[in-house]
Design an enzyme around this catalytic site. Structure first.
Site, PDB file in Angstrom:
ATOM      1  N   GLU A 159       0.748  -0.901   0.217  1.00 53.48           N
ATOM      2  CA  GLU A 159      -0.380   0.012  -0.038  1.00 53.48           C
ATOM      3  C   GLU A 159       0.465   1.433  -0.457  1.00 53.48           C
ATOM      4  O   GLU A 159       0.998   1.975   1.146  1.00 53.48           O
ATOM      5  CB  GLU A 159      -0.742  -0.389   1.035  1.00 53.48           C
ATOM      6  CG  GLU A 159      -2.148  -1.491   1.419  1.00 53.48           C
ATOM      7  CD  GLU A 159      -3.338  -1.109   1.975  1.00 53.48           C
ATOM      8  OE1 GLU A 159      -2.700  -0.724   3.282  1.00 53.48           O
ATOM      9  OE2 GLU A 159      -3.704  -1.951   1.909  1.00 53.48           O
ATOM     10  N   GLU A 264      -5.532  -7.871  -0.207  1.00 52.04           N
ATOM     11  CA  GLU A 264      -6.009  -7.847   1.037  1.00 52.04           C
ATOM     12  C   GLU A 264      -8.222  -7.455   0.135  1.00 52.04           C
ATOM     13  O   GLU A 264      -7.858  -6.508  -0.651  1.00 52.04           O
ATOM     14  CB  GLU A 264      -5.902  -6.671   1.672  1.00 52.04           C
ATOM     15  CG  GLU A 264      -4.502  -6.934   2.468  1.00 52.04           C
ATOM     16  CD  GLU A 264      -4.231  -6.332   3.313  1.00 52.04           C
ATOM     17  OE1 GLU A 264      -4.699  -4.904   3.670  1.00 52.04           O
ATOM     18  OE2 GLU A 264      -2.653  -5.408   3.322  1.00 52.04           O
TER      19      GLU A 264
END
EC number: 3.2.1.4
Length: 584
Positions: A159, A264
């Site tokens: 991320e 995710e």
């Protein structure tokens, strides 16, 4: 029979530890198929220290994961707390030993095992200063685990967000991949794009020339449901919106010939229960049906208002059966018929340029604007003193994770294609940046299409700002699921106009006299389009512009040939000149 079974199990365990050169490499497409559906061992090694956020890793976890039916385990790891801050940036050997132990637990159960760099925000805060340290960390990771089987997969950085730019992310991926390849020439490596591994950012991802790469994205939309417990989820439109996102990612994957890993996805425990089960079911099914592998997020935390996002209890060794079933089985909790395939919008003939200007909002009538906000941010708007008579006053207070905005509810579903710019008067209580956002219309009722933005740096005194529509860029921190994915700002289907947040600061804005700007009126029949400067706009100019587009050495008046005033002379100008001559 028992002896044969024991021999088979022993052989499979031994083979999982064989180095890649012995066991054989696996290409990225096959690896994604092999990964299937997995889960994350979250809040364990991505915490500052193991056990500080959730229960420390135990070997029995992997027995339970395997019995449940998962095919891979993703192990997020934060390295900076275990690495020297200064050169030579040595990673603590005890920590590496511990990581290797857990990797071996996972590999010995036959799992594809993903390890990454997680929560290492220090790199994102100052990329140019810290990339050297990050390179040394990955050099040690790659060296330490070079002998593991092909079932160990590296993910470069979880991320990316904050200060790190798209170009820096691409530079980082290339640098770290080069380091990994020195010791792991065929190991599969996962790379991702910015804005928290957003699917919207995949278009900015430069893919190195390497056959063993997997692209990743994360999915937590709609965020108001998955993280803020607002409302329910599960309507036909809700499902269609997610399907559009996964279709968009699949098209990008096919175009770039790179397989995809949904690394995710998850819902916080305080969200509506029925909706959460249905969401897990639908997202998992969409991932697999599109050919992606996927790893559900589990952080081992139950009961926390802020962090409850778990479906496996690490103490009782029990799974949440409803969530587990939703993740691993197909379509057990929802009925959904995919929307009918619609053809893309047909090619459009460019609109005839408008001249002069058109006032669309002077705030002298009834209030047509509305404020919205969330996650500790607030906003309000009212009619107040403007630059000339009335104007719009916006008062806002931002927050680190919040959002705010005001939207024009009168001028929805507009065609602005014939206009060149948008203009408005603005004054601010400070010089804090804000954004002007234009949302396109969507084919899904009640949803926005693509978001396009321009960052405004207002003055504390009244200033007139003119923004060419060609200067708007696609919003990167968020895109509605119903975006069309065209990567083109379609002004013929403007859905709504917003002033909105750009950061977490607070202040007051005053807006007045919003206008659409066309070509200068003095150029009507005079200069624009008069490519040969003979005082006329006719077929001779049309023919000359056509020749110029084929051979740019031909002499023309380039100012007059730039019909749409975007600084370039291209087929759009050619089409617009044609429309001018036809009088349409």
């Amino acid at each position: 029979m028992k002896k044969i079974l024991a021999l088979i199990i022993s052989c499979s365990i031994i083979m999982s530890f064989l180095p890649m050169s012995v066991y054989g490499a696996i290409n990225s497409q096959d690896m994604v198929k092999k990964m299937g559906i997995g889960m994350n061992l979250g809040n364990t090694f991505d915490a500052p220290t193991e056990g500080s956020w959730s229960k420390a890793a135990q070997e029995y976890y992997f027995d339970d994961f395997k019995q449940a039916g998962f095919k891979h385990v993703r192990i997020p790891i934060r390295w900076d707390q275990h690495t020297l801050a200064n050169s030579p940036y040595t990673v603590d050997s005890n920590f590496l030993n511990r990581i290797e132990t857990v990797i071996d637990w996972s590999l010995s159960r036959g799992f594809v095992t993903v390890i990454n760099s997680h929560h290492d925000t220090w790199l994102m805060d100052n990329y140019s200063q810290n990339i050297g340290r990050f390179e040394k960390i990955w050099e040690q990771i790659a060296q330490r685990f070079k002998g593991k089987s092909e079932n160990l997969v590296f993910e470069i950085l979880n991320e990316p967000h904050g200060n790190i730019t798209d170009s820096q992310i691409n530079d980082m991926n290339k640098r770290i991949l080069n380091i990994i390849r020195k010791t792991n020439p065929t190991r599969n490596v996962i790379i991702g794009a910015g804005y928290w591994n957003s699917y919207n950012s995949l278009s900015q991802l430069e893919i190195p020339n390497d056959p063993n790469l997997i692209a990743t994205f994360h999915y937590y939309d709609p965020y108001s449901f998955t993280h803020q417990w607002q409302g329910t989820w599960g309507t036909k439109n809700d499902m269609d919106a997610i399907a559009m996102v996964f279709n968009h990612v699949k098209k990008w994957s096919d175009k770039n010939n790179i397989p995809v890993y949904l690394g995710e996805y998850g819902v916080m425990g305080h969200s509506d229960r029925t909706s959460a089960v249905k969401w897990f079911d639908f997202v998992s099914d969409q991932a697999i049906s599109h050919g992606f592998s996927c790893g559900a997020w589990d952080n081992g935390v139950f009961g926390s208002v802020d962090n409850d996002m778990a479906f496996y209890n690490r103490d009782t060794r029990q799974f949440d059966k409803e969530i587990l079933n939703a993740i691993l089985t197909t379509g057990t909790t929802y009925d959904w018929t995919p929307p009918t395939e619609t053809n893309p919008d047909p090619p459009r003939t460019p609109a005839t340029p408008a001249y002069g200007e058109q006032l669309i909002e002077d705030f002298e009538g009834a209030m047509q604007w509305a404020a919205y906000s969330g996650v500790d941010a607030t906003a309000s708007c009212k009619i107040s003193s403007g630059k000339s008579n009335n104007g719009l006053e916006i008062t806002y207070a931002g927050s680190s994770n919040g959002y705010w905005g005001v939207v024009d509810n009168e001028h929805r579903n507009q065609d602005w294609e014939k206009w060149q710019k948008i203009s408005f008067d603005i004054k601010s209580s400070n010089t804090n940046e804000v954004r002007l956002l234009i949302a396109e219309q969507s084919k899904i009722e009640g949803e926005d299409g693509e978001h396009w933005t321009y960052v405004i740096k207002p003055s504390t005194s009244w200033t007139t700002i003119e923004i060419p529509f060609s200067s708007f860029t696609k919003r990167m921190d968020y895109q509605p699921p119903a975006q069309d994915g065209s990567e083109t700002f379609d002004l013929y289907k403007v859905g709504s106009l917003h002033f909105m947040y750009s950061n977490s600061n607070s202040g007051t804005l005053n807006i007045d006299n919003i206008k659409l700007i066309g070509l200068p009126e003095e150029q009507i029949g005079g200069k624009i389009g008069d490519v040969n400067e003979d005082g006329n706009i006719d077929a001779i100019d049309f023919a000359l512009l056509k020749k110029y587009l084929l051979d740019s050495s031909i002499s023309i008046n380039k100012v007059n040939a730039d019909i749409n005033l975007d600084g370039d002379i291209n087929a759009i100008d050619f089409a617009k000149l044609k429309m001018m001559l036809l009088g349409d």
